[in-house]
Design a protein around this motif. Sequence first.
Motif, PDB file in Angstrom:
ATOM      1  N   TYR A 354       0.786  -1.144  -0.123  1.00 24.98           N
ATOM      2  CA  TYR A 354       0.041  -0.012  -0.111  1.00 24.98           C
ATOM      3  C   TYR A 354       0.891   1.379  -0.026  1.00 24.98           C
ATOM      4  N   PRO A 355       0.806   1.961  -1.171  1.00 25.31           N
ATOM      5  CA  PRO A 355       1.935   2.944  -1.240  1.00 25.31           C
ATOM      6  C   PRO A 355       1.556   4.157  -0.116  1.00 25.31           C
ATOM      7  N   VAL A 356       0.214   4.402   0.123  1.00 26.56           N
ATOM      8  CA  VAL A 356      -0.297   5.496   1.225  1.00 26.56           C
ATOM      9  C   VAL A 356       0.200   5.218   2.714  1.00 26.56           C
ATOM     10  N   ILE A 357       0.605   3.848   2.688  1.00 28.65           N
ATOM     11  CA  ILE A 357       1.098   3.424   4.227  1.00 28.65           C
ATOM     12  C   ILE A 357       2.737   3.880   4.105  1.00 28.65           C
ATOM     13  N   GLU A 358       3.193   3.435   2.986  1.00 29.77           N
ATOM     14  CA  GLU A 358       4.673   3.937   2.693  1.00 29.77           C
ATOM     15  C   GLU A 358       4.742   5.303   3.273  1.00 29.77           C
ATOM     16  N   GLU A 359       3.909   6.097   2.641  1.00 26.05           N
ATOM     17  CA  GLU A 359       4.163   7.724   2.845  1.00 26.05           C
ATOM     18  C   GLU A 359       3.860   8.025   4.287  1.00 26.05           C
ATOM     19  N   HIS A 360       2.831   7.255   4.921  1.00 24.90           N
ATOM     20  CA  HIS A 360       2.479   7.725   6.479  1.00 24.90           C
ATOM     21  C   HIS A 360       3.628   7.504   7.317  1.00 24.90           C
ATOM     22  N   VAL A 361       4.148   6.332   7.153  1.00 25.06           N
ATOM     23  CA  VAL A 361       5.249   5.654   8.035  1.00 25.06           C
ATOM     24  C   VAL A 361       6.403   6.219   7.800  1.00 25.06           C
ATOM     25  N   GLN A 362       6.600   6.737   6.689  1.00 27.74           N
ATOM     26  CA  GLN A 362       7.952   7.615   6.377  1.00 27.74           C
ATOM     27  C   GLN A 362       7.867   8.834   7.182  1.00 27.74           C
ATOM     28  N   ARG A 363       6.500   9.778   7.074  1.00 24.96           N
ATOM     29  CA  ARG A 363       6.144  10.553   8.014  1.00 24.96           C
ATOM     30  C   ARG A 363       6.479  10.620   9.251  1.00 24.96           C
ATOM     31  N   ILE A 391      11.135   7.035  19.357  1.00 28.10           N
ATOM     32  CA  ILE A 391      10.190   7.610  18.012  1.00 28.10           C
ATOM     33  C   ILE A 391       9.243   6.493  17.796  1.00 28.10           C
ATOM     34  N   LEU A 392       9.623   5.096  17.646  1.00 32.77           N
ATOM     35  CA  LEU A 392       8.747   3.955  17.323  1.00 32.77           C
ATOM     36  C   LEU A 392       7.883   3.862  18.324  1.00 32.77           C
ATOM     37  N   LEU A 393       8.045   3.886  19.698  1.00 37.16           N
ATOM     38  CA  LEU A 393       7.200   3.467  20.828  1.00 37.16           C
ATOM     39  C   LEU A 393       6.388   4.590  20.919  1.00 37.16           C
ATOM     40  N   THR A 394       6.644   5.789  20.572  1.00 43.58           N
ATOM     41  CA  THR A 394       5.572   6.794  20.731  1.00 43.58           C
ATOM     42  C   THR A 394       4.912   7.403  19.358  1.00 43.58           C
ATOM     43  N   ASN A 395       5.035   6.651  18.518  1.00 46.77           N
ATOM     44  CA  ASN A 395       4.623   7.033  17.047  1.00 46.77           C
ATOM     45  C   ASN A 395       3.094   7.396  17.280  1.00 46.77           C
ATOM     46  N   LYS A 396       2.639   8.159  16.371  1.00 42.61           N
ATOM     47  CA  LYS A 396       1.247   8.525  16.213  1.00 42.61           C
ATOM     48  C   LYS A 396       0.618   8.422  14.941  1.00 42.61           C
ATOM     49  N   VAL A 397       1.129   7.408  14.256  1.00 42.22           N
ATOM     50  CA  VAL A 397       0.750   7.002  12.827  1.00 42.22           C
ATOM     51  C   VAL A 397      -0.735   6.770  12.849  1.00 42.22           C
ATOM     52  N   ASP A 398      -1.560   7.336  12.149  1.00 40.74           N
ATOM     53  CA  ASP A 398      -3.138   6.920  11.995  1.00 40.74           C
ATOM     54  C   ASP A 398      -3.497   6.880  10.696  1.00 40.74           C
ATOM     55  N   ILE A 399      -3.748   5.807  10.015  1.00 43.80           N
ATOM     56  CA  ILE A 399      -4.323   5.819   8.756  1.00 43.80           C
ATOM     57  C   ILE A 399      -5.711   5.327   8.747  1.00 43.80           C
ATOM     58  N   THR A 400      -6.582   6.173   7.983  1.00 43.29           N
ATOM     59  CA  THR A 400      -7.809   5.920   7.865  1.00 43.29           C
ATOM     60  C   THR A 400      -8.178   5.091   6.728  1.00 43.29           C
ATOM     61  N   GLU A 401      -9.522   4.313   6.657  1.00 43.34           N
ATOM     62  CA  GLU A 401      -9.781   3.503   5.831  1.00 43.34           C
ATOM     63  C   GLU A 401      -9.790   4.132   4.321  1.00 43.34           C
ATOM     64  N   ALA A 402     -10.044   5.490   4.340  1.00 43.49           N
ATOM     65  CA  ALA A 402     -10.275   6.184   3.102  1.00 43.49           C
ATOM     66  C   ALA A 402      -8.636   6.017   2.558  1.00 43.49           C
ATOM     67  N   ASP A 403      -7.777   6.077   3.279  1.00 48.22           N
ATOM     68  CA  ASP A 403      -6.227   6.306   2.846  1.00 48.22           C
ATOM     69  C   ASP A 403      -5.984   5.155   2.199  1.00 48.22           C
ATOM     70  N   TRP A 404      -6.127   4.118   2.869  1.00 44.72           N
ATOM     71  CA  TRP A 404      -5.329   2.514   2.310  1.00 44.72           C
ATOM     72  C   TRP A 404      -6.165   2.019   1.039  1.00 44.72           C
ATOM     73  N   THR A 405      -7.501   2.126   1.148  1.00 42.04           N
ATOM     74  CA  THR A 405      -8.159   1.687   0.219  1.00 42.04           C
ATOM     75  C   THR A 405      -8.266   2.453  -1.267  1.00 42.04           C
ATOM     76  N   SER A 406      -7.623   3.644  -1.269  1.00 40.63           N
ATOM     77  CA  SER A 406      -7.377   4.142  -2.506  1.00 40.63           C
ATOM     78  C   SER A 406      -6.075   3.822  -3.219  1.00 40.63           C
ATOM     79  N   SER A 407      -5.289   3.014  -2.517  1.00 38.80           N
ATOM     80  CA  SER A 407      -3.929   2.724  -3.083  1.00 38.80           C
ATOM     81  C   SER A 407      -3.480   1.313  -2.783  1.00 38.80           C
ATOM     82  N   VAL A 408      -3.738   0.239  -3.658  1.00 36.53           N
ATOM     83  CA  VAL A 408      -3.250  -1.090  -3.199  1.00 36.53           C
ATOM     84  C   VAL A 408      -2.544  -1.481  -4.352  1.00 36.53           C
TER      85      VAL A 408
END
Length: 421
Positions: A354-363, A391-408
């Motif tokens: 999922y490209p959008v997850i790549e973007e969110h994780v990098q950010r 950084i990993l333990l306190t990460n706030k990565v939040d990906i909505t359904e609309a984010d990941w369903t748009s790029s598979v």
Amino acid sequence: MSTQADPANIGKVLGFLREWDRGDRRVRSRMLNTFLTQNTGKTFYELELEFAQVASLFLARLTTWMRLTYMFGTFLGMQLKAIGIFLSAASHDQYLMEFLEDGGVLTLLDILGHFQSKEEEKTEALRLLLTISNAGRKYKEIICESHGVKAIAACLAKSNTDETQETAWALLESLSHGNPKYQNQIYKGLIALMTCTSPKAQQLALHTVHTVQSKMKTAHHSIVEPLLNMLRSLHLEVQDGAINLILDLRGHDVRPLLLNGLVVLLRPTKEEVQHTMHMKESERMKMTGSLPVFVQQAAAAKTIRLLAKDSQEVSHELLSLGVIQHLLYAMGNREHADAQIQASLALEHFVRSYPVIEEHVQRGIGSTLFAAFMHQADTLYMNMDEIQAEILLTNKVDITEADWTSSVRPSLNVAGAKMNP
């Protein structure tokens, strides 16, 4: 073979029975030894010939003596072996029926739970029950009607010898085949057995649960908690068996409970960590260097990867449960390298699918850490410093359904999960 008994033989048998009835323990012990030596392996017809068509009279005496004395261990092993000669006699089930009518099944089950019974005596009792079970469906039902499943499972859980445990397991396996009336009872008994502390018993229970589950249309919700708890086992056979059963259950109605449970396990609370440190498991932790709750965290990440690689639908359900944030958290657990490795491998699958997850994780974790992750996910932990872990333990990565369903990337969604390290 003639059914007429020779008068001389009748007299001999009556003399044998008279000596038995009048004999003390020493006499009966000698007579049992002789009986075992001369009659092991004989068929029904051979025993009837030997006992002038009244072998049932001796079986009745054996059954009664065992029922009256098993609590004291009076030659119990010999009694069981002697009865086994009758129950194993080929070509007829007359002796089986007589033994059952005399309450033989209940006595054998009592022997399994009696605190003075020796392991070898329990094994012999289990062998007799296995012989009865293998005789057919009506015999399996009699054992189950006598609360046999519970007694056999308890024996398997508490036993300290491989032979007793494996015989108990073989008996549960036998009861699970061709016994539809009690299939659900056996299934629930096996689930209860999964909660025991014996790794051997857990491994055997998992094997039979897998067999029984394949015959059932649904999975009982009570299987979820003990199955997830098995992921903390330090015995790989148990842990792998639990993972494989979870994979098998992905098509059943308990899937949402399993997926939610797996995601929660990626982020153990401080209370859970402290609790396991004060449990008996902490002794094993000192020997292995692994806290069980972190072993469970690693196994959960591994299971999530296998499930996600096998099904895009399951991947979507995991994403909706916030699995990415939890995987990142597990990657930051510097107290358990395998948890970091398994979480990294699972996250890598999602990032590459999922490209959008790549973007969110990098950010969320920064370009430097993300570049190291993408270079070689399974070795990231080796060069991770304290700041990066935080950084990993306190990460706030939040990906909505609309984010990941748009790029598979369907081409990267590999089907057919396998048990890889």
